[in-house]
Write a protein that holds these residues in place. Sequence first.
Motif, PDB file in Angstrom:
ATOM      1  N   SER A   2       0.696   5.026  12.880  1.00 37.42           N
ATOM      2  CA  SER A   2      -0.759   4.989  12.817  1.00 37.42           C
ATOM      3  C   SER A   2      -1.266   3.916  11.860  1.00 37.42           C
ATOM      4  N   GLU A   3      -2.549   3.596  12.053  1.00 39.84           N
ATOM      5  CA  GLU A   3      -3.198   2.651  11.141  1.00 39.84           C
ATOM      6  C   GLU A   3      -3.342   3.281   9.766  1.00 39.84           C
ATOM      7  N   ALA A   4      -3.520   2.439   8.791  1.00 43.57           N
ATOM      8  CA  ALA A   4      -3.729   2.918   7.427  1.00 43.57           C
ATOM      9  C   ALA A   4      -5.031   3.694   7.341  1.00 43.57           C
ATOM     10  N   PRO A   5      -5.064   4.736   6.515  1.00 44.02           N
ATOM     11  CA  PRO A   5      -6.347   5.406   6.301  1.00 44.02           C
ATOM     12  C   PRO A   5      -7.333   4.436   5.659  1.00 44.02           C
ATOM     13  N   ASP A   6      -8.604   4.676   5.898  1.00 42.09           N
ATOM     14  CA  ASP A   6      -9.629   3.832   5.293  1.00 42.09           C
ATOM     15  C   ASP A   6      -9.677   4.039   3.793  1.00 42.09           C
ATOM     16  N   LEU A   7      -9.962   2.962   3.082  1.00 41.79           N
ATOM     17  CA  LEU A   7     -10.234   3.090   1.653  1.00 41.79           C
ATOM     18  C   LEU A   7     -11.534   3.864   1.486  1.00 41.79           C
ATOM     19  N   TRP A  79      10.513  -5.413  -0.163  1.00 45.51           N
ATOM     20  CA  TRP A  79      10.614  -4.449  -1.257  1.00 45.51           C
ATOM     21  C   TRP A  79       9.213  -4.293  -1.825  1.00 45.51           C
ATOM     22  N   LEU A  80       8.670  -3.078  -1.731  1.00 45.66           N
ATOM     23  CA  LEU A  80       7.359  -2.762  -2.297  1.00 45.66           C
ATOM     24  C   LEU A  80       7.560  -2.386  -3.754  1.00 45.66           C
ATOM     25  N   ALA A  81       6.852  -3.069  -4.645  1.00 44.33           N
ATOM     26  CA  ALA A  81       7.082  -2.892  -6.078  1.00 44.33           C
ATOM     27  C   ALA A  81       5.772  -2.844  -6.851  1.00 44.33           C
ATOM     28  N   ASP A  82       5.856  -2.296  -8.039  1.00 42.91           N
ATOM     29  CA  ASP A  82       4.753  -2.299  -9.005  1.00 42.91           C
ATOM     30  C   ASP A  82       3.460  -1.710  -8.448  1.00 42.91           C
ATOM     31  N   VAL A  83       3.571  -0.677  -7.627  1.00 45.16           N
ATOM     32  CA  VAL A  83       2.368  -0.022  -7.105  1.00 45.16           C
ATOM     33  C   VAL A  83       1.730   0.765  -8.250  1.00 45.16           C
ATOM     34  N   THR A  96      -2.996   6.007  -1.222  1.00 48.19           N
ATOM     35  CA  THR A  96      -2.469   6.150   0.136  1.00 48.19           C
ATOM     36  C   THR A  96      -3.036   5.071   1.047  1.00 48.19           C
ATOM     37  N   ALA A  97      -4.339   4.869   0.995  1.00 55.17           N
ATOM     38  CA  ALA A  97      -4.962   3.839   1.833  1.00 55.17           C
ATOM     39  C   ALA A  97      -4.439   2.449   1.460  1.00 55.17           C
ATOM     40  N   PHE A  98      -4.258   2.201   0.179  1.00 52.90           N
ATOM     41  CA  PHE A  98      -3.769   0.905  -0.305  1.00 52.90           C
ATOM     42  C   PHE A  98      -2.383   0.587   0.263  1.00 52.90           C
ATOM     43  N   VAL A  99      -1.466   1.529   0.115  1.00 51.88           N
ATOM     44  CA  VAL A  99      -0.107   1.289   0.608  1.00 51.88           C
ATOM     45  C   VAL A  99      -0.107   1.166   2.127  1.00 51.88           C
ATOM     46  N   GLY A 100      -0.949   1.930   2.799  1.00 52.28           N
ATOM     47  CA  GLY A 100      -1.065   1.791   4.250  1.00 52.28           C
ATOM     48  C   GLY A 100      -1.562   0.419   4.651  1.00 52.28           C
ATOM     49  N   ARG A 101      -2.514  -0.107   3.916  1.00 50.38           N
ATOM     50  CA  ARG A 101      -3.021  -1.461   4.199  1.00 50.38           C
ATOM     51  C   ARG A 101      -1.937  -2.510   3.960  1.00 50.38           C
ATOM     52  N   ILE A 102      -1.146  -2.322   2.905  1.00 51.89           N
ATOM     53  CA  ILE A 102      -0.046  -3.256   2.641  1.00 51.89           C
ATOM     54  C   ILE A 102       0.940  -3.211   3.807  1.00 51.89           C
ATOM     55  N   ARG A 103       1.320  -2.010   4.218  1.00 52.71           N
ATOM     56  CA  ARG A 103       2.235  -1.859   5.362  1.00 52.71           C
ATOM     57  C   ARG A 103       1.683  -2.585   6.587  1.00 52.71           C
ATOM     58  N   ASP A 104       0.416  -2.376   6.877  1.00 55.33           N
ATOM     59  CA  ASP A 104      -0.192  -2.998   8.048  1.00 55.33           C
ATOM     60  C   ASP A 104      -0.299  -4.520   7.903  1.00 55.33           C
ATOM     61  N   HIS A 105      -0.495  -5.003   6.686  1.00 58.57           N
ATOM     62  CA  HIS A 105      -0.542  -6.444   6.429  1.00 58.57           C
ATOM     63  C   HIS A 105       0.815  -7.085   6.741  1.00 58.57           C
ATOM     64  N   LEU A 106       1.900  -6.363   6.467  1.00 58.65           N
ATOM     65  CA  LEU A 106       3.250  -6.886   6.670  1.00 58.65           C
ATOM     66  C   LEU A 106       3.742  -6.731   8.108  1.00 58.65           C
ATOM     67  N   ARG A 107       3.130  -5.841   8.869  1.00 57.53           N
ATOM     68  CA  ARG A 107       3.602  -5.536  10.226  1.00 57.53           C
ATOM     69  C   ARG A 107       3.806  -6.780  11.098  1.00 57.53           C
ATOM     70  N   PRO A 108       2.909  -7.776  11.093  1.00 50.26           N
ATOM     71  CA  PRO A 108       3.105  -8.959  11.955  1.00 50.26           C
ATOM     72  C   PRO A 108       4.368  -9.765  11.644  1.00 50.26           C
ATOM     73  N   LYS A 127       3.436  10.193   3.758  1.00 51.60           N
ATOM     74  CA  LYS A 127       2.274  10.190   4.653  1.00 51.60           C
ATOM     75  C   LYS A 127       2.191   8.906   5.466  1.00 51.60           C
ATOM     76  N   LEU A 128       2.817   7.854   4.969  1.00 53.26           N
ATOM     77  CA  LEU A 128       2.734   6.531   5.589  1.00 53.26           C
ATOM     78  C   LEU A 128       4.008   6.132   6.325  1.00 53.26           C
ATOM     79  N   GLY A 129       4.933   7.079   6.480  1.00 48.86           N
ATOM     80  CA  GLY A 129       6.138   6.813   7.249  1.00 48.86           C
ATOM     81  C   GLY A 129       7.384   6.501   6.443  1.00 48.86           C
ATOM     82  N   PHE A 130       7.287   6.443   5.135  1.00 45.41           N
ATOM     83  CA  PHE A 130       8.483   6.247   4.314  1.00 45.41           C
ATOM     84  C   PHE A 130       9.304   7.534   4.340  1.00 45.41           C
TER      85      PHE A 130
END
Length: 145
Positions: A2-7, A79-83, A96-108, A127-130
Motif C-alpha cells: 500500500s501507499e504510505a499513510p498521509d502525513l 539501508w534506512l538509518a538515523d530515523v 509511520t507516514a515519514f518512513v512510508g514516504r521514504i519507502r515509496d520514494h525508493l520504490r522506482p 505497519k509498512l511491510g518490514f
Amino acid sequence: MSEAPDLPDGYEFSADTARVDVDRVHGWLSTDAYWAIGRSREKHEQAMASSINFGVYATASGEQVAYARVVTDRALFAWLADVYVDPSVRGKGVGTAFVGRIRDHLRPFGLRRMLLATEDAHGVYEKLGFRPLDRPDQWMAHPFE
C-alpha cells in the motif's frame, strides 16, 4: 504494498538535502538517539554526504520535525538509518507516514530489499511491510570499533 499513510495536516515530506537543518539533526542524534550518542558533527556530515537525506517539516514554520537517511546503491539494496522524530510530534503518525514516504520514494529504484535496525520501534516498521530477517543466520557483520 500500500501507499504510505498521509502525513498529518501541517507537515510536509522532503527529499531535498538542502532543507535539512544539520545543527538540529546533529543535536537530536548526538544527544538523544541511542545509536548515535556522541557522534561528532564531522562524522554526521560525512554520513549525510554519502546518503539520500529526508525530512519532515512543519508547513507553517518550516521547522524540521523528523529526519532519516538512506544508504543505497540505487539498484539492489538500501539501508534506512538515523530515523528520528522530534519528541514534540511523536504519537501523531508522523514517523509511520515519514518512513512510508521514504519507502515509496525508493520504490522506482527497483531495490531488492531495504534493511534497518531498531531496538524499540518494530511496530512502526511492521505497519509498512518490514519484517524480521527470514534467515538471520545468513547475515554477518564486521565491527570496525
